[in-house]
Design a protein around this motif. Structure first.
Motif, PDB file in Angstrom:
ATOM      1  N   GLU A 323     -20.907   5.814 -21.213  1.00 61.42           N
ATOM      2  CA  GLU A 323     -19.761   4.250 -20.865  1.00 61.42           C
ATOM      3  C   GLU A 323     -18.925   4.574 -19.596  1.00 61.42           C
ATOM      4  N   MET A 326     -21.680   5.260 -17.109  1.00 60.59           N
ATOM      5  CA  MET A 326     -22.585   3.964 -16.647  1.00 60.59           C
ATOM      6  C   MET A 326     -21.820   3.837 -16.037  1.00 60.59           C
ATOM      7  N   ARG A 328     -20.269   4.298 -13.479  1.00 58.44           N
ATOM      8  CA  ARG A 328     -19.490   4.620 -12.157  1.00 58.44           C
ATOM      9  C   ARG A 328     -21.507   4.814 -11.919  1.00 58.44           C
ATOM     10  N   GLY A 329     -21.818   3.562 -12.365  1.00 63.20           N
ATOM     11  CA  GLY A 329     -23.236   3.437 -11.577  1.00 63.20           C
ATOM     12  C   GLY A 329     -24.665   4.075 -12.067  1.00 63.20           C
ATOM     13  N   LEU A 330     -24.460   4.957 -13.036  1.00 58.46           N
ATOM     14  CA  LEU A 330     -26.152   5.712 -13.821  1.00 58.46           C
ATOM     15  C   LEU A 330     -26.297   4.745 -15.212  1.00 58.46           C
TER      16      LEU A 330
ATOM     17  N   MET B  48     -15.726  -4.533 -16.966  1.00 62.39           N
ATOM     18  CA  MET B  48     -16.693  -3.310 -16.812  1.00 62.39           C
ATOM     19  C   MET B  48     -17.682  -3.567 -17.509  1.00 62.39           C
ATOM     20  N   PHE B  50     -17.449  -2.343 -21.143  1.00 64.11           N
ATOM     21  CA  PHE B  50     -17.478  -1.908 -21.945  1.00 64.11           C
ATOM     22  C   PHE B  50     -18.230  -2.179 -23.684  1.00 64.11           C
ATOM     23  N   SER B  51     -18.876  -1.605 -24.329  1.00 64.10           N
ATOM     24  CA  SER B  51     -19.783  -2.329 -25.504  1.00 64.10           C
ATOM     25  C   SER B  51     -18.942  -2.777 -26.083  1.00 64.10           C
ATOM     26  N   ASN B  52     -17.634  -1.899 -26.508  1.00 61.75           N
ATOM     27  CA  ASN B  52     -16.747  -1.999 -27.835  1.00 61.75           C
ATOM     28  C   ASN B  52     -15.986  -3.650 -27.656  1.00 61.75           C
ATOM     29  N   HIS B  71     -24.823  -4.615 -18.668  1.00 58.69           N
ATOM     30  CA  HIS B  71     -24.478  -4.071 -19.163  1.00 58.69           C
ATOM     31  C   HIS B  71     -23.388  -3.392 -17.972  1.00 58.69           C
ATOM     32  N   ALA B  72     -22.719  -2.095 -18.288  1.00 59.45           N
ATOM     33  CA  ALA B  72     -22.087  -1.618 -17.049  1.00 59.45           C
ATOM     34  C   ALA B  72     -22.358  -0.983 -16.113  1.00 59.45           C
ATOM     35  N   HIS B  73     -23.738  -0.423 -16.195  1.00 56.67           N
ATOM     36  CA  HIS B  73     -23.483   0.233 -15.981  1.00 56.67           C
ATOM     37  C   HIS B  73     -24.379  -0.686 -14.140  1.00 56.67           C
ATOM     38  N   ALA B  76     -21.988  -1.905 -12.628  1.00 58.07           N
ATOM     39  CA  ALA B  76     -20.894  -0.776 -11.602  1.00 58.07           C
ATOM     40  C   ALA B  76     -22.033  -0.601 -10.217  1.00 58.07           C
ATOM     41  N   LYS B  77     -23.083  -0.951 -10.605  1.00 55.62           N
ATOM     42  CA  LYS B  77     -24.581  -1.554  -9.478  1.00 55.62           C
ATOM     43  C   LYS B  77     -24.127  -2.291  -8.339  1.00 55.62           C
ATOM     44  N   MET B  82     -13.488   1.289 -11.856  1.00 57.66           N
ATOM     45  CA  MET B  82     -13.163   1.400 -11.761  1.00 57.66           C
ATOM     46  C   MET B  82     -12.443   2.811 -11.673  1.00 57.66           C
ATOM     47  N   ILE B 102     -23.276  10.861  -8.773  1.00 54.92           N
ATOM     48  CA  ILE B 102     -23.021   8.608  -8.720  1.00 54.92           C
ATOM     49  C   ILE B 102     -23.008   8.444  -6.980  1.00 54.92           C
TER      50      ILE B 102
END
Lengths: 371, 243
Positions: A323, A326, A328-330, B48, B50-52, B71-73, B76-77, B82, B102
């Motif tokens: 995560e 993730m 960071r965009g991956l 952000m 995170f799944s927790n 999802h986080a990504h 981010a996209k 963060m 990245i």
């Protein structure tokens, strides 16, 4: 310029498999080659001054003294595999000799290609004479379409003389129906260095091997590095052993093992028999899908002044690491592959750049396919 | 930029954030103050993705889009980023390799950006392995410089960092948040967590919030809030029933 390797019967797919095993058919970055397809020696040549690549048969005819190196560190009576190879009327395989003081920057490549249903057998002898430095890449592969399957029996005997160095990088690209039984051992003399690297990213039915390095000379060094992935149908029983006899000798045994459902038995054994010796054994395993990683590290010290250690760990991919990437965009697959790639990244001290790059490239191909 | 409505968050079986409302406009940097364990990091990790951290009620809108279930990504996209207080150590994974991943071949000059935060000597090191406090934060800032998000969350950017590094990190974050631009031209937004407030000496912020026991208790001028806390501690905040 060394001549290009001619392997006329090979399909594009098979040529690609050879390339993935580190075989450079164009011979651009190699100084010599041995190519054996099934039981036929197709090519044996070396352009490097002071070095020879010969078929086992030719070498035995040429050098009477080779008898002293034949079945000396591997016993012909060891097991069914050695007995089978020893019983052959027409032994195959290669002999590579680095004569005194010679060295190669570009490695010699040895390619063992299994194309038809059968047992391929080889007996190899590799000698680095005093003050020489010898780098070999051995690509072992089978054709993409080996009918019912086959087996590879390979005997390799390594002799590292005083102040000499051998690096031997073996990349396996077999198929799900191939069984592989390498039997190899080495003897390392004073100040000698033996590096043995093994990479297997492809499915194989079964591999069983337990190469042994006997460090008989003072300050001799052996490093074994194994980077393996077991596919669901693969059974890999791997190990390496170092016997520290010479004063000040040292050994390092490093394994990175990933199972995607198959079995990996990772054995390791270091024997410290003399004072001033050092040995370290490290096995890290990652279970991506239910399978087995069975690490059996053994350290055996019998004198005051030998220092041996081991660490073994088997685990899973950490969610927080995935995560983190993730965030960071991956995406999840990219993040997972990036972490696995890092896990497999073993930098091998003393290995020429060309060979480290070859190992990296082989893992990169697996990474691109999503492991 | 970011709009949080009536957010409730569980970690495991326990609700740790209660009824959070937060609104951050484009170009604004907010600071979130609060004692240890008050839920500040939980809020950032939740934003952000995170799944927790399970959102049980409420929603998160980012640039007008509901990202609550993303999802986080995916977040981010869309431009979230963060700076982690304690990022994981990933064995074998080189900092340089992460930066390349990245950048997605966007053509950033990785060596030059690395030099700008004195991390050029770390590209071949396993990420965070044996890094000092300052090196961890500089590595985080470097990743953000390449990611170049529109909204940046900073979790205790000054913790474990010496003075020299705070000023370097503060300057780098300032440039990420376009502090060099005129206030009306700024498009980047930020949310900074701090419990000491030191980073505020190096980074101008527009609005402050205080979090206690999983709730945002008050809002106001960041310097005033910080002054108050410096003088009286968080005791009053903890006792405050105002919501």
């Amino acid at each position: 310029m060394p001549s290009q390797l001619k392997a006329p019967e090979l399909s594009k797919v098979d040529q690609e498999r050879l390339a993935q095993s580190g075989i450079d058919l164009a011979m651009k970055n190699r100084c010599g080659s041995y190519l054996q397809m099934d039981q036929e020696v197709v090519h044996a040549e070396c352009m490097q001054e002071g070095m020879e690549v010969l078929s086992y048969k030719k070498a035995m005819e040429k050098y009477d003294w080779l008898k002293e190196y034949n079945w000396k560190v591997v016993s012909s009576e060891k097991d069914d595999v050695t007995k089978y190879v020893a019983a052959q009327k027409e032994p195959k395989g290669y002999v590579i000799i680095a004569h005194k003081g010679s060295s190669n920057i570009l490695p010699i490549q040895a390619c063992l290609f299994l194309g038809r249903d059968q047992i391929q057998h080889v007996h190899n002898i590799i000698i680095a004479e005093e003050d020489s430095e010898l780098h070999i890449i051995s690509g072992c592969t089978s054709g993409a379409h080996v009918g019912k399957g086959g087996a590879h029996y390979g005997i390799s005997e390594f002799y590292v003389k005083k102040n000499a160095k051998i690096s031997f990088t073996m990349i396996h690209t077999w198929s799900e129906n191939i069984e592989v039984y390498p039997r190899s051992a080495s003897r390392v003399e004073e100040n000698g260095v033996f590096l043995s690297n093994y990479v297997c990213m492809h499915p194989v039915k079964k591999v069983q091997m337990y190469p042994t390095a006997t460090l008989s000379g003072e300050n001799s060094v052996a490093r074994f590095s194994s980077i393996v992935i077991a596919s669901p149908t693969s059974y890999m029983d791997l190990g390496s052993r170092a016997i520290l006899e010479g004063k000040g000798s040292s050994a390092e045994l490093i394994t990175r093992a990933i199972t995607k459902g198959g079995t990996i038995i990772s054995r390791g054994h270091i024997q410290g028999k003399t004072a001033g010796t050092r040995g370290h054994l490290e096995c890290k395993g990652l279970i991506l899908q239910d399978g087995m990683i069975y690490a059996i590290p053994e350290i055996e010290g019998s004198v005051v002044g030998t220092e041996l250690s081991h660490e073994a760990a088997v685990g899973k991919l950490a969610r927080d690491e995935i995560e983190y990437l993730m965030s960071r965009g991956l995406d999840e697959d990219e993040a997972t592959a990036t972490i696995i790639r890092g896990f497999l990244d073993v930098k091998i001290t003393g290995l020429p750049d060309a060979l480290q790059k070859q190992i990296d490239a082989t893992i990169d191909v697996a990474e691109k396919a999503g492991f | 930029m970011l709009h949080i409505e009536d957010l409730h968050v569980k970690v495991g079986e326990k609700e740790v954030l209660h009824d959070i409302n937060l609104h951050i406009n484009e170009g604004e940097t907010h600071v979130l103050l609060g004692p240890n364990g008050s839920g500040k990091t939980t809020l950032l990790m939740t934003i952000m993705g995170f799944s927790n951290y399970t959102i049980t009620e409420g929603k998160i809108l980012f640039k007008g889009e509901d990202v609550t279930k993303m999802h986080a990504h995916e977040r981010a996209k869309r431009g979230m980023g963060m700076l982690f207080q304690r990022p994981p150590t990933i064995s074998g994974l080189k900092l340089g390799k992460i930066l390349t991943a990245i950048s997605h071949d966007k053509g950033e000059n990785i060596p030059e950006l690395a030099r700008s935060v004195h991390m050029d000597g770390f590209l071949e090191r396993d990420i965070n392995k044996g890094f000092s406090g300052g090196e961890i934060k500089r590595s985080e800032v470097l990743q953000l410089l390449i990611q170049n998000p529109d909204f940046i969350m900073l979790d205790e950017p000054e913790s474990g960092v010496d003075l020299e590094n705070i000023s370097l990190i503060g300057a780098a974050i300032g440039s990420l948040l376009e502090k060099d631009k005129h206030i009306i031209k700024r498009q980047k937004s930020g949310l900074v967590i701090t419990h000491t407030g030191y980073i505020l000496d190096y980074l101008e912020t527009d609005r402050g919030h205080v979090m206690c026991d999983g709730q945002i208790k008050c809002h106001g001028n960041p310097r005033e809030i910080l002054m108050d806390i410096k003088q009286r501690g968080y005791k009053e905040c903890l006792e405050c029933r105002h919501n």
